[in-house]
Design a protein around this motif. Structure first.
Motif, mmCIF file in Angstrom:
data_model
loop_
_atom_site.group_PDB
_atom_site.id
_atom_site.type_symbol
_atom_site.label_atom_id
_atom_site.label_comp_id
_atom_site.label_asym_id
_atom_site.label_seq_id
_atom_site.Cartn_x
_atom_site.Cartn_y
_atom_site.Cartn_z
ATOM 1 N N GLY A 90 -4.768 4.138 -1.024
ATOM 2 C CA GLY A 90 -3.494 4.285 -0.346
ATOM 3 C C GLY A 90 -3.535 5.259 0.816
ATOM 4 O O GLY A 90 -2.526 5.512 1.443
ATOM 5 N N ARG A 254 -1.065 -1.158 7.400
ATOM 6 C CA ARG A 254 -2.114 -1.355 6.403
ATOM 7 C C ARG A 254 -2.016 -2.739 5.799
ATOM 8 O O ARG A 254 -0.929 -3.213 5.487
ATOM 9 N N TYR A 267 -4.051 -3.394 -10.320
ATOM 10 C CA TYR A 267 -4.692 -2.086 -10.520
ATOM 11 C C TYR A 267 -5.595 -2.161 -11.747
ATOM 12 O O TYR A 267 -5.525 -3.124 -12.524
ATOM 13 N N ILE B 92 7.987 -2.772 3.819
ATOM 14 C CA ILE B 92 6.798 -3.071 4.625
ATOM 15 C C ILE B 92 6.973 -2.501 6.034
ATOM 16 O O ILE B 92 6.066 -1.865 6.576
ATOM 17 N N GLN B 95 6.315 0.966 6.067
ATOM 18 C CA GLN B 95 4.985 1.285 5.511
ATOM 19 C C GLN B 95 5.119 2.363 4.428
ATOM 20 O O GLN B 95 4.486 3.417 4.483
ATOM 21 N N VAL B 96 5.974 2.066 3.447
ATOM 22 C CA VAL B 96 6.265 3.067 2.414
ATOM 23 C C VAL B 96 5.098 3.336 1.470
ATOM 24 O O VAL B 96 4.717 4.482 1.273
ATOM 25 N N PRO B 97 4.485 2.312 0.854
ATOM 26 C CA PRO B 97 3.542 2.606 -0.232
ATOM 27 C C PRO B 97 2.292 3.351 0.237
ATOM 28 O O PRO B 97 1.767 3.076 1.315
ATOM 29 N N GLN B 98 1.855 4.264 -0.604
ATOM 30 C CA GLN B 98 0.506 4.823 -0.421
ATOM 31 C C GLN B 98 -0.346 4.186 -1.509
ATOM 32 O O GLN B 98 -0.801 3.067 -1.348
ATOM 33 N N GLY B 100 0.828 3.013 -4.087
ATOM 34 C CA GLY B 100 1.658 1.864 -4.410
ATOM 35 C C GLY B 100 2.069 1.739 -5.857
ATOM 36 O O GLY B 100 2.916 0.899 -6.193
ATOM 37 N N TYR B 138 8.554 9.899 -0.497
ATOM 38 C CA TYR B 138 10.020 10.002 -0.499
ATOM 39 C C TYR B 138 10.691 9.856 0.878
ATOM 40 O O TYR B 138 11.686 9.137 0.994
ATOM 41 N N ARG B 140 9.847 8.172 3.459
ATOM 42 C CA ARG B 140 9.840 6.766 3.894
ATOM 43 C C ARG B 140 10.686 5.895 2.966
ATOM 44 O O ARG B 140 11.256 4.893 3.408
#
Ligand code: FES
Ligand code: FES
Lengths: 755, 166
Positions: A90, A254, A267, B92, B95-98, B100, B138, B140
């Motif tokens: 991520g 991404r 996952y 999307i 681009q919120v998730p890191q 996820g 948070y 985002r």
């Protein structure tokens, strides 16, 4: 661009290196994993490296696609596949590495795919070992003088395929991806020149096409790939001038994000096989303790439970599903020994650390100048302060889960770890197998933060031992309680800082005596200009295993130094920003970063009543970050963070959109730890058990916006995943001191406020 | 015992002990792994789903309690033609998730909030969005909720570049 985290796995070829060919070695240069190899004189090395190359080829080459050594391939439809030896959990590593290679290659971004490199030694990361060796030895000259091939061999012998230390972009990207992209571009141009029968200098590469403007002809990369792949690559292609970057520096989205908003990303914990059982585990509550006895009957009486497996220091329940396994485990009353650590507690550790600092000799000393003389000099004003920080849990949101299947003499493992090659090695040792008999299938990870390095992941031993004795696949899942209680924590650490201020209001001498397992000097140096400093490390280890926690030693050292700088500024009657500034080298990158954050936060502007700002600056992993947080004290004494600012100099930003997320996320993680996080010990065992007593920051308590600004200084590239964390806790403590007069010297803050 | 309910508009019947949390029935019996396990004690929100339209932490809800009810999971948010829910689209775009891992739960919480109040203000977002995110997404998340409900938000990316930016 698409991101495919699941590698093509050719399991059988993965473990049988192709026989090196002896004949036909010409005096040509090859790039193997970023290392230049010249035939002739380096014959033996060439062969060894050539076998690596064939093996990588066997693992990744498919029909109609041509492999350029171990880093990339180009398909006849122009698709460029980049193999990332790093794991992306991520941080946007895959996207950033793809951007770096594709920019130098002049590739069409829409046709670039980044894949996880197979967990095979052919993909061990040469650029990484070189970067780390340079950084950690502090002698880049020596490392650079080593033949690249030697470093390549070293990498493979150490099985380095690591994601951590903010290493991906700065080492692999800079020394690997860009060089390969540029070299392959030259080979494509050479091939086009030969086919079009024109001089290479008349050709232009852009958007995955080589064109000859004079005759209006062009050839696509896919058409040129086969021929170009047979050409020699130069190891020192001219890299682009930053002003010509098209992809580096662009905030590209991404590729993995869509799969993370619709639930389709798989996952490690989601992986399943037919006939698979699910298991869960309880290890000895006191680290170092052993399993003495357990009556299996209560678990076996639970519907769905199939087996109770005893390990040396843990008990595992195997069942049809997780819930049945968890119920079975809860029904057991295993007896564990305490390994002689019953006297270990949080208070006892601090007491032992205080004792060590006053009575023992330091294990390491850094710094220069005569500190003692300055401390004794008449007219100097002495200031001292002691700080303490607790063990911290990584709290990756996905608990550990690894699936294992032992079949036909091979142990297959599926899970998310930061170093797939190291994972194979550790599991092989635990199961008494050869590394070649362990196949590791890397999966997406729900966070890592330093917890998923094989060196600290005992779940690998557990799953290897468990899977080896079961005839069916089994997924071992750690409960959150197991995660919290059996972490490999950021160490509990303490420090005594002292300094004298001269008549000019500047620091004349500085001493910090810190106690913990590691000497932190190599990572968390001292950035201020002070004539005499002595930074002394006193080595102390408890029964816990110290693990790397995002930004490693820089969080605690950053908290000590930057809290103390504020205390010194107060003693000198100076503004904390200006006091720092006058101790930083004039015209340095530090000053630029500090000035920028003060400007963006409008440091000198008035604030509403009760609102105050705090500032801190820390350099870690080659990146300088200054942060300002603005707080307000709530009626119940808690601080509320209203705004946060971060200014970052990491040399060059590859993807600002991702970099911003990393810095903001790091800052928030730093605030979270400072506010409420602590792992405490009683009678040798961890007291906390879940998020109920190990509170993470929530959305409401995090700043609504983090203003992140990058200074593209062009300096050597630094990391981005970790450096956002360290300045956050001292900036917050400094803001609280300004707002309430209460100086927080022991973390977490909530324990001090409610105490 | 056999328990029947609907998941994402599809009727299902599962053979399970009544005390099994809905989370594990979804993940292991129905192979809907988008709903995540984070804590098991209703403290993180990773397992959030909608039961009859209401937000519920499925790790702490016995499956016997959902007999005859309608469950929506993250897999069921998109419309029949595959179009993502406006909240997913906003996620999307921002681009919120890191990593996820928490995001299914965050999105289920956000969609429930929007369903309940329409255009949530900052205070309502603070009060409703209690799911944990270790990656610190948070800001985002907040931005995406505001964007999904047509409320003015900060510039697309709040990252800015200094002199010499590429
Ligand atoms: S797993 Fe259900 S709230 Fe954490
Ligand atoms: S995105 Fe990683 S926990 Fe939220």
């Amino acid at each position: 661009m698409a991101d495919n985290p699941t590698p093509h796995l050719a399991e059988d070829t993965a473990n049988t290196p192709a026989k090196p060919k002896r004949k036909g070695v010409k005096r040509r240069a090859f790039l193997v994993g970023g290392a230049l190899l010249v035939g002739g004189g380096a014959f033996g090395l060439y062969l060894a490296e050539n076998s690596t190359r064939s093996r990588a080829k066997a693992l990744t080459e498919t029909d109609g696609a041509h492999n350029f050594l171990t880093w990339m391939k180009i398909a006849e439809d122009d698709t460029v596949t980049v193999y990332s030896p790093h794991i992306d959990f991520g941080q946007g590593t895959h996207t950033a590495l793809g951007q770096m290679l594709a920019d130098e290659l002049d590739a069409d971004w829409a046709k670039v795919v980044v894949e996880q490199a197979p967990a095979d030694s052919a993909f061990a990361n040469t650029a990484l070992v070189k970067g780390f060796m340079a950084e950690l030895s502090g002698m880049p000259g020596v490392v650079n003088a080593l033949p690249a091939a030697v470093i390549g061999m070293l990498t493979r012998s150490q099985n380095l395929q690591i994601t951590g230390g903010s290493s991906a972009v700065r080492f692999t990207g800079q020394a690997g991806m860009r060089v390969v992209g540029a070299a392959v571009r030259l080979a494509l141009i050479e091939e086009a020149a030969a086919r079009m029968k024109v001089p290479a200098s008349e050709l232009v590469a852009a958007n995955s096409t080589i064109s000859h403007p004079a005759t209006n002809r062009s050839l696509r990369y896919g058409e040129l790939a086969q021929g170009a792949a047979k050409r020699s690559l130069t190891s020192s292609p001219k890299l682009k001038d930053p002003k010509d970057f098209k992809l580096i520096g662009a905030g590209l989205p991404r590729a993995d994000i869509p799969s993370k908003v619709d639930g389709s990303a798989i996952y490690g914990i989601d992986f399943a096989l037919p006939d698979m059982r699910v298991a869960t585990i309880a290890a000895a509550p006191v680290r170092g303790g052993k399993l003495v006895s357990v009556d299996e009957a209560p678990a076996m009486a639970i519907k769905g439970v199939e087996q109770v497996v005893k390990l040396d220091d843990a008990v595992i329940v195997v069942a049809k599903g997780y819930w049945q396994a968890a119920k079975g485990l809860a029904a057991l009353s295993p007896e564990f020994s305490d390994g002689g650590h019953a006297g270990m507690s949080t208070a006892a550790i601090y007491a032992a650390q205080d004792e060590l600092r006053t009575s023992a000799k330091p294990s390491n000393t850094a710094g220069s100048g005569d500190v003692d003389a300055a401390f004794k000099a008449a007219g100097n004003k002495l200031i001292t302060a002691n700080y303490r920080v607790p063990f911290l849990h990584h709290a990756m949101m996905e608990p550990f889960a690894i699936t294992g299947h032992f079949k036909d003499g091979k142990l297959h493992l599926w899970g998310g770890l930061q170093d797939p090659l190291g994972a194979r090695d550790r599991a092989a040792k635990a199961a008494g197998l050869k590394m070649d008999d362990v196949v590791f299938h890397p999966m997406i990870m729900g966070g890592g933060f330093g917890r998923r390095f094989p060196g600290v992941t005992e779940i690998l031993d557990q799953i290897a031992l468990l899977a080896k004795q079961l005839p069916f696949p089994v997924k071992l899942i750690w409960s959150r309680e197991e995660e919290v209680r059996h972490g490999t924590y950021r160490p509990q650490s303490s420090a005594a800082l002292s300094a004298v201020l001269g008549a000019d209001g500047k620091i004349a001498a500085w001493r910090s005596d810190y106690v913990q397992g590691d000497n932190a000097e190599a990572e968390a140096g001292f950035i201020y200009d002070v004539p005499a400093t002595s930074r002394r490390h006193f080595e102390y280890t408890s029964n816990q295993i110290d693990g790397p926690w995002r930004s490693v030693n820089s969080t605690q050292i950053g908290f000590y130094n930057e809290s103390f700088m504020d205390e010194l500024a107060a003693a000198a009657g100076e503004d904390p920003y200006r006091f720092r500034r006058k101790h930083l080298p004039a015209g340095s990158r530090y000053v630029a970063v500090l000035d920028e954050v003060a400007a963006r936060a409008a440091w000198d502007s008035a604030l509403p009543d009760g609102h105050r700002r705090g500032i801190a600056i820390v350099e870690s992993f080659g990146t300088i970050v200054a942060e300002v947080v603005e707080v307000m004290m709530l009626p119940d004494g808690r601080p509320k963070v209203l705004k946060a600012f971060a200014v970052v100099d990491c040399g060059t930003v590859v993807n600002p959109l991702n970099a911003e997320a990393q810095i903001a996320g790091g800052l928030i993680m730093g605030l979270s730890a400072a506010m409420g996080e602590a792992i405490t010990l009683e009678k040798g065992a961890v007291v906390e058990s879940n998020f109920t007593d190990y509170p993470l920051i929530t959305l409401a308590d995090a700043p609504a916006e983090v203003d992140v600004h990058f200074i593209n200084s062009g300096a050597k590239m630094g990391g981005i995943g970790e450096p956002g964390v360290p300045p956050a806790s001292p900036a917050l403590a400094n803001a609280i001191a300004a707002a309430s007069g209460k100086r927080i010297r022991t973390l977490p803050i909530m324990a001090q406020i409610t105490a | 015992m056999a328990i029947s309910f609907t998941v994402n508009d599809t009727p299902v019947s599962v053979e399970a002990e009544g005390d099994t949390p809905l989370l594990w029935v979804l993940r292991e019996d129905l192979a809907l792994t988008g709903t995540k396990f984070g804590c098991g004690v209703a403290a993180c929100g990773a397992c959030s789903v909608h039961v009859d339209g209401k937000l519920v932490r499925s790790c702490s809800l016995p499956v016997s309690d959902v007999a005859g009810r309608a469950i929506t999971t993250i897999e069921g948010l998109k419309s029949a033609d595959g179009t993502l829910h406006a909240v997913q689209q906003a996620w999307i775009a921002a681009q919120v998730p890191q990593c996820g891992y928490c995001q299914s739960g965050q999105i289920m919480a956000a969609t429930a909030l929007i369903k309940a109040v329409g255009r949530p203000n900052e205070a309502q977002i603070d009060a409703a969005m209690t799911n944990l995110c270790r990656c610190g997404t948070y800001p985002r998340i907040r931005k995406a909720i505001l964007a999904a409900t047509g409320q003015a938000v900060y510039a697309a990316a709040s990252a800015t570049m200094g002199e010499g930016a590429a």
